[in-house]
Every structure is written in structure tokens, then in C-alpha cells.
Scaffold this motif. Structure first.
Motif, short mmCIF file in Angstrom:
data_model
loop_
_atom_site.label_atom_id
_atom_site.label_comp_id
_atom_site.label_asym_id
_atom_site.label_seq_id
_atom_site.Cartn_x
_atom_site.Cartn_y
_atom_site.Cartn_z
N PRO A 108 8.36 5.78 -3.88
CA PRO A 108 8.91 6.92 -3.14
C PRO A 108 7.80 7.71 -2.46
O PRO A 108 6.63 7.62 -2.82
N ALA A 166 0.83 -1.21 0.00
CA ALA A 166 0.00 0.00 0.00
C ALA A 166 0.87 1.26 0.00
O ALA A 166 0.47 2.29 -0.54
N PHE A 167 2.03 1.17 0.60
CA PHE A 167 2.91 2.34 0.69
C PHE A 167 4.20 2.14 -0.09
O PHE A 167 5.26 2.59 0.33
N SER A 168 4.11 1.42 -1.21
CA SER A 168 5.35 1.18 -1.97
C SER A 168 5.71 2.45 -2.75
O SER A 168 4.90 3.35 -2.90
#
Lengths: 474, 334
Positions: free
Chosen positions: B326, B322-324
Motif C-alpha cells: 500500500p 520496488a513499489f509493492s
């Protein structure tokens, strides 16, 4: 220099008293947050997004402080109560490990998505995250209360001696983990958490409603606060009566399974029938005012009341007195008063809920300034009730750490020195005063800043505390 | 009385459960050291930043992850308590003040990212910036100290081997954090982090060799363990991974560098586990077999854990995907 046994007990008392505030906040907020998230996604009404974002900020701060203080508790079983951990580890360690693996992991990972991920994940995954966070907090309670209730009503084990140490051996896992006390404790605790948060929410909302409607200060998000107040009142109307009714059954269960604790709750020294239920009681001798184990009592009571409660309706029933036990009594005054404060608060919350419900029904919910003041004054009383409730449970079981199996005095780490224990105790006293002040300050700021304004919504999840709204330097 | 049948008498499928739990404990510790390690590393590297926007980026990089990562330590404590309760009791009470120092440092680190965002004035942010750096620096150092003390069976709190181990673990978190920031940042900030990561990697290799040497010199009881071919293999592996890490960073292959870091951490954990084996508490003279709980609870814990751990790993896959990529520079901490 404090004796290591006493210092460890004081330290554990302090660290649990402080820690429980934050799980109560998380466990109580969780159902609200799931509801807000669901309504936000389904109705697209801005007020639900405001509700979700505002209360999520308080949840996030509570979670962080809860993590910091909760890790301390897990470590303390090993640092300060090594003898207990060695003796009971076979039974007690498993639930703690499972709490980490099954519950805390779920909560901590999905909280990352829930707090930071509104713009990054789909509505569906976002809603699932809110459920995962809530489920995580409640599963934590399952495992922690399994461990605690086993200490109160230990089952499914036998005692063996290994290397000169008594070891508790697990023989019947189901009997041990689903012990008689567990369901009472779990329902009582979870309902208390939701009720405490409903009171907190109602108190905060009442402050803004009062300022807007009674004092006439225009409040920007008044619809948000009105909604908060109504939702909190609905939840309070459900939880407050349930807590008292279920608490009554719980107390009866205590009288059956831990008669010594029950005797301390009612300050019964001599085994007797037709025992009165004292509303208040004081030592008959002025010299005994500071003695928590004083015996000569002078009080105002309901004749036969305690017998009636213990037996479920028979005022002639016999209650075993503290004198009939071979072990030393717990500090009776502490248990007796903590129990009374808890029960009085329980009834007060019912009164508040009914009062608020009646005013709402009459359409006067936003006009009754006395109700607003009562709600504001009661905003933290749910947490007080939780604290005194746990004091009844944990002080009332003394001198036992495991009821009838192991004494608290024998559970402390054998190699612990008074200097070490005193040092950490003082460290916790200063550290936790700072921590609580910080938490109060931050939650206060969040409340003063209020929810994000409507023009900020759905752009991104950034909430900026506008300095203009907050009086700086306080 | 529920019927527990053969669960009470025979280990599950005849497996060597005591040894498996020993390995599992070190796996859990490795997960903690790798995942929370990059949070610590980011916290250490935070000290090198003066620009407010860059500081925000570093905090945003760890924001969604650190609390989930820290739970691996909670699980480590719980698993040690569940499988080897006497060892848990001995270790935590023996290194009493060290355990509370770890808790205090972790507290400073945990509060910092949350508090930093609460106010925007300089004094407040300076305070929580210090809290973040100090917590992130002291925690891995003390954890390294604790693990080395545990390994050599130290009776005191501060030992030369422990201090060397602490410094080595601290440098390893910087290696870890730099690779992680390589994935999370862009531009000049990333270039600077890359250079610091390369320097830390060289330092880490030196740290491992010096620490192992000091153990060999000061702890005669452990010398026989050094004859294990595993130790030699693990040292060679570590040196190779450092090479891979440095080359990967130089070529801007940040995923490769991050993967190499993971292998480095598990290599270190495997080194400690190999040197400790077959003991689990050298001071008390307890081997794995001495300290393990009885068959019935052990079987139950094994069943539960084999179901739960894969699920837990899935949570992390969901979170990290979900937070891949940059950090969106527009996206602040909250």
C-alpha cells in the motif's frame, strides 16, 4: 483550407520542432544525473543530493512532455504520411518498434524508480536506475537516428512493386542500419544535447551567482549554484570544441553524400570552383527578399572558403551547383541561414567556454558580471542551435523524403482531406503554444524555488515548493 | 553486402511468423490495456473523491507506474508499423481524427499527475484534476472505439458497435482500477473502491454481451466467425472471471481480484483477435499473409523481439516490486 500535403508538412515540422526540445533536455541531463547520483551515494555530501533532486525534477517534467509529444510523432507517420509508411515500413518500422521495446521501456520504467524510489530501493539499485534511465534516452536516439539517417543516405534495399505500389525491400540489414550518415548524426546530436544542457545549467546558475556575488542579494543555496556553474563549464569546455570539429567533418560528409543539400547550405547555384564561403548574403533585388529560392546574391565572403570546407583544404575544389540537379531545389534561403546561425552559435559557445574557463583559472569566475550576463543570455541558445541544425538537415533534403528514392510530395496519405489536415494543424498550433507555455512556466517555477534546503534532505524525497519563495500569481 | 543466408528466404525454424506477430500485437495491446487500464480506472474513480488526502493517494498510487505502462502503446504502434506497415498506414490515416483525439486525451492524462503536484492552490488542482479525469475517461473510450472500428472494418469514425465497445472498455478500466486500488489503499477509501469495482464488473459483463450481440446483428460478414468454439469459450471464461472477481473483492482478496482483471483484459483482446482473424485490415481486404513484411526483416524482428520482450517484462517486475504494497500515507507524489 490548406492543401493536405502542405498542411501535413507544416504539422510535421511544428511537431518535430517542439518535440526535440524535450529529448535534448533528457539526453543532455542524463550524464549529469548519473554523475550526481554516483557522487551523492559515494560522498554523502548534501550538495550532490540537492543537485540530483533539483535537476531530476526538470528531467521528470521534460520526460512527461516528451512522452506526450513523442507519441504524436510516431502516430503521424501513419496518419499523415501513410504512403511513406506503406513504402518504407519494412525498413523504417523496425527501428521505431525497437526504440519502444529496447529504449523507451528501459527509460520509462526505471524513471519511476529514479523519481519516486530513493527511499524504497537500495543505493545500488538506485544508481543502476540512473544508468538505466540514461542508457534508455541514448538508445532511443540510436534507433531514431538510424531511421532518420537511412532516409538521408539510404542503403541495403531494393525497390519492388506490389499491388501497384513501390515497396522498399530490405536486402542488407547491416548496410541499411549502419548507413554512412548514422555515426556522424549520432555523435553530432548527442554532443549537442549535452552541450545544450550545459549551457542551460550554466545560464541558470549564472543568474543566481550574479545576484549573490554581484548584486549582493544573499542566496540561500549559493554553494549549490556555484557547483552547478563549475560542473556546467567543465562540460561546456569539452563539448563545445568537439561539436565544431566534428560538425566540420559532418558537413564534408554531406557534401559527398547529399550534394544538393550542401549546395543549398552554401547557396551555390552554378557549378564552380574556388567558391567563396559567404558569412552573410542577401538577395541583390529588394523584390526577392521574401523568395526563399532567390538566385541573385550579394554577400560578404571568404574567397575559396566553401570549396576549402567541402574538400577539406583545397580552395580550388569544384562544388556542384543547384542548377545541375534535375530536381527542384530546397528553399535555399532557409537552409543557408539556418546553417550560418548554427555555425555562428557553435563558435560563440567555444568562446563562452574559454572565457569562463579563463576567469575560473584567474579565480574571478564569481566576479565577472559580463560573463554572467553572457551565460544568462546564452542559456537557451543551445536549443536554438539544435533547432536550426535540424532545419538544415530536414529542409535541406527536400524535395526528397528518402534521398533519391521517394519525394515528400508523394509520401502523404492519399485519402487525407484538406479540411482534416488543416483542422489538426490548427489544433497543434494552439495546443503546442499552450504546452510550451506550461512547460516554460513549470520549469521556471522549479528554478525559482531552487533546490530543497539542507534540513529537508535524506528524510524523504518530497520536495515542497514553498509558496513564500515563489512570487504567486505570475 | 553482408551474407544474410537463409534468413532472407525461410521463416525462422519454419514458424508461422505472420500469425505469431498477429498474436503478439494483440498481446502487446493487452499489456497496455491491463497496465495502463488501471491508471485510467484510477483516473475515472478520481472523480468520485472530494477529500484532498484521498486524491493525493490516488495520484501517488499510479505515479511511478503510468509512464512505463503507456510505453506499451508506443510499442504497439511500433510493432504494427514494423510487422504490417500497410495496415498501420491504412488504419491511422483512415481514422485520422480519432487518432489525434486519442493523442490529445492521453496528453491530458499524462500531464495531469505531474502538474497537479506543482502548485498547492485549489484553482490549479481543480484544473489538473479535471484534466486527469477527462483524459483517463476519454482515452479508454476512444481506444475501444478504435479497436471495434478496426475489427468490423468501419469506414466512418463513429459506429454503434464502436461506441458500445468504447463504453465496455471504459467500464473495464474501472474494474481494473478498483482492484489495483484495493492493493494500494486501506480503510474506508478501499471499501468504497471495492463496492464500485463490483458494480463496474457487473456492468462490464453486460457490456461485452451487448457489444458482441450488436456485432452479430449489424455485421453479417463476421457471423461465420461466431461459430468458432473459441468465442463461446471466451464468453464463458469472461463470465466466470467476473464471478471470481466479485467473490474475491467481497472477501478482500485483492491479489486474486487483480489477477482476474488481467485475465479479463486478455480475454477481451483474444475475443477481438479471434473475430478479426484471418484479416488484419477488413476494410482493405488484407489478410495477415497479405500484409506481413518480407521474410528477412520479419526474421530479424522476431529474433530481436524474442530477446527483448522477456527483458522488458523483467523491468516491470523490478518496478512493481520496488513499489509493492500500500501507499505510505506520508509519501506524497514526489
Amino acid at each position: 483550407m490548406v492543401d493536405p500535403v502542405l498542411a501535413s508538412r507544416l504539422q510535421f515540422a511544428l511537431t518535430t520542432i517542439v518535440h526535440i526540445i524535450f529529448p535534448v533536455m533528457s539526453m543532455g541531463l542524463a550524464p549529469f544525473l548519473i554523475y550526481f547520483t554516483w557522487k551523492e551515494i559515494r560522498t554523502k555530501q548534501p550538495v550532490y543530493e540537492q543537485l540530483r533532486r533539483f535537476w531530476t525534477r526538470i528531467f521528470a517534467v521534460s520526460f512527461v512532455v516528451g512522452t506526450v509529444t513523442g507519441l504524436v510523432l510516431e502516430f503521424e507517420f501513419g496518419t499523415n504520411f501513410a504512403a511513406f509508411s506503406t513504402t518504407a515500413g519494412e525498413l523504417f518500422g523496425g527501428p521505431l518498434a525497437l526504440e519502444g521495446m529496447m529504449a523507451f521501456m528501459l527509460e520509462a520504467t526505471f524513471l519511476g524508480i529514479f523519481v519516486f524510489g530513493r527511499d524504497r530501493v537500495s543505493d545500488r539499485l538506485y544508481f543502476l536506475s540512473s544508468i538505466a534511465v540514461g542508457l534508455g534516452t541514448w538508445l532511443s536516439a540510436v534507433w531514431i537516428l538510424i531511421a532518420n539517417s537511412w532516409m538521408q543516405t539510404p542503403r541495403g534495399f531494393e525497390i519492388a512493386v506490389e499491388n501497384g505500389q513501390r515497396i522498399v525491400k530490405l536486402t542488407d540489414p547491416l548496410a541499411a542500419y549502419l548507413n554512412p550518415r548514422f555515426p556522424y548524426m549520432f555523435i553530432h546530436m548527442q554532443n549537442a544535447a549535452v552541450e545544450s544542457v550545459a549551457l542551460f545549467m550554466a545560464g541558470v546558475a549564472a543568474y543566481y551567482v550574479f545576484r549573490h556575488h554581484v548584486w549582493g542579494y544573499p542566496i540561500e543555496h549559493i554553494d549549490f549554484w556555484e557547483k552547478s556553474l563549475k560542473i556546467a563549464l567543465v562540460v561546456l569546455l569539452i563539448t563545445a570544441p568537439l561539436q565544431v570539429i566534428q560538425g566540420d567533418e559532418y558537413a564534408r560528409h554531406v557534401s559527398e553524400t547529399q550534394p544538393q543539400k550542401f549546395a543549398a547550405m552554401e547557396a551555390v547555384w552554378e557549378t564552380d570552383s574556388y567558391v567563396p564561403e559567404y558569412i552573410v548574403a542577401f538577395p541583390a533585388n529588394v523584390n526577392d527578399l521574401l523568395n526563399p529560392r532567390t538566385k541573385e546574391l550579394f554577400g560578404i565572403g571568404i574567397p575559396g572558403g566553401a570549396s576549402w570546407l567541402a574538400s577539406g583544404g583545397n580552395p580550388q575544389a569544384t562544388i556542384r551547383g543547384l542548377e545541375s540537379f534535375s530536381t527542384k531545389s530546397p528553399p535555399v534561403a532557409i537552409v543557408f541561414w539556418a546553417f550560418r546561425i548554427m555555425v555562428a552559435l557553435g563558435f560563440w559557445f567555444i568562446l563562452l567556454a574559454v572565457w569562463g574557463g579563463y576567469r575560473w583559472w584567474r579565480g574571478e569566475l564569481f566576479e565577472d558580471d559580463l560573463l554572467h550576463k553572457a551565460l544568462m543570455a546564452s542559456s537557451l541558445l543551445g536549443f536554438v542551435a539544435v533547432e536550426v541544425g535540424w532545419i538544415v538537415t530536414e529542409v535541406g533534403r527536400q524535395p526528397w523524403v528518402i534521398q533519391g528514392v521517394m519525394k515528400t510530395s508523394a509520401s502523404v496519405s492519399p485519402n487525407l482531406t484538406g479540411a482534416e489536415a488543416t483542422f489538426t494543424l490548427l489544433g497543434f498550433v494552439t495546443g503546442y503554444i499552450m504546452l510550451l507555455s506550461l512547460y516554460t512556466y513549470v520549469v521556471g517555477r522549479i528554478i525559482r524555488a531552487g533546490p530543497p534546503s539542507k534540513d529537508e534532505l535524506t528524510q524523504s524525497d518530497t520536495v515542497h515548493v514553498r509558496e513564500s519563495e515563489v512570487t504567486s500569481g505570475d | 553486402m553482408t551474407n544474410v543466408g537463409s534468413l532472407a528466404t525461410k521463416p525462422l525454424f519454419g514458424l508461422p511468423l505472420a500469425e505469431l506477430w498477429f498474436a503478439l500485437l494483440f498481446f502487446i495491446f493487452g499489456m497496455f490495456l491491463f497496465l495502463d487500464g488501471f491508471d485510467f480506472g484510477v483516473g475515472v474513480l478520481f472523480a468520485t473523491r472530494t477529500d484532498d488526502h484521498e486524491k493525493e493517494q490516488l495520484l501517488a498510487a499510479v505515479g511511478p507506474f503510468w509512464d512505463g505502462n503507456e510505453v506499451w502503446l508506443v510499442v504497439f504502434g511500433g510493432a504494427l508499423f514494423a510487422a504490417f506497415p500497410s495496415v498501420y498506414a491504412n488504419l491511422f490515416s483512415r481514422y485520422y481524427l480519432l487518432m489525434f483525439a486519442i493523442l490529445a486525451a492521453l496528453g491530458l492524462r499524462g500531464l495531469a499527475p505531474e502538474m497537479y503536484e506543482e502548485r498547492e492552490d485549489d484553482r490549479w488542482r481543480t484544473l489538473w484534476g479535471y484534466s486527469f479525469v477527462i483524459g483517463s475517461t476519454v482515452t479508454p473510450f476512444l481506444l475501444g472505439l478504435f479497436v471495434m472500428n478496426w475489427l468490423i472494418g468501419a469506414t466512418g469514425l463513429i459506429t454503434p458497435v464502436g461506441v458500445l465497445g468504447g463504453l465496455t472498455v471504459l467500464v473495464l478500466t474501472v474494474v481494473d482500477g478498483a482492484a489495483f486500488l484495493g492493493l494500494k489503499t486501506r480503510g474506508a477509501l478501499r471499501d468504497d473502491m471495492r463496492n464500485r469495482g463490483v458494480r463496474a464488473a457487473v456492468g462490464y459483463l453486460g457490456g461485452v454481451i451487448i457489444t458482441l450481440g450488436s456485432i452479430y446483428v449489424t455485421e453479417p460478414a463476421l457471423r461465420s466467425s461466431f461459430r468458432s468454439p473459441l468465442i463461446v469459450a471466451l464468453v464463458i471464461l469472461t463470465a466466470t472471471l467476473i464471478g471470481i472477481y466479485v467473490v474475491a473483492l467481497r472477501r478482500n482478496r485483492y491479489y486474486a481480484a487483480f489477477a482476474a482483471t488481467a485475465a479479463l483484459v486478455f480475454g477481451l483482446v483474444a475475443l477481438v483477435a479471434t473475430l478479426l482473424f484471418p484479416y488484419v485490415d477488413r476494410t482493405a481486404g488484407l489478410t495477415i499473409r497479405d500484409a506481413i513484411i518480407s521474410t528477412l526483416p520479419l526474421n530479424l524482428m522476431s529474433i530481436m523481439t524474442s530477446v527483448l520482450l522477456p527483458i522488458v517484462l523483467m523491468y516491470f517486475v523490478v518496478l512493481y516490486s520496488a513499489f509493492s504494497g500500500p501507499i505510505d500515507t506520508e509519501e506524497t507524489y514526489r
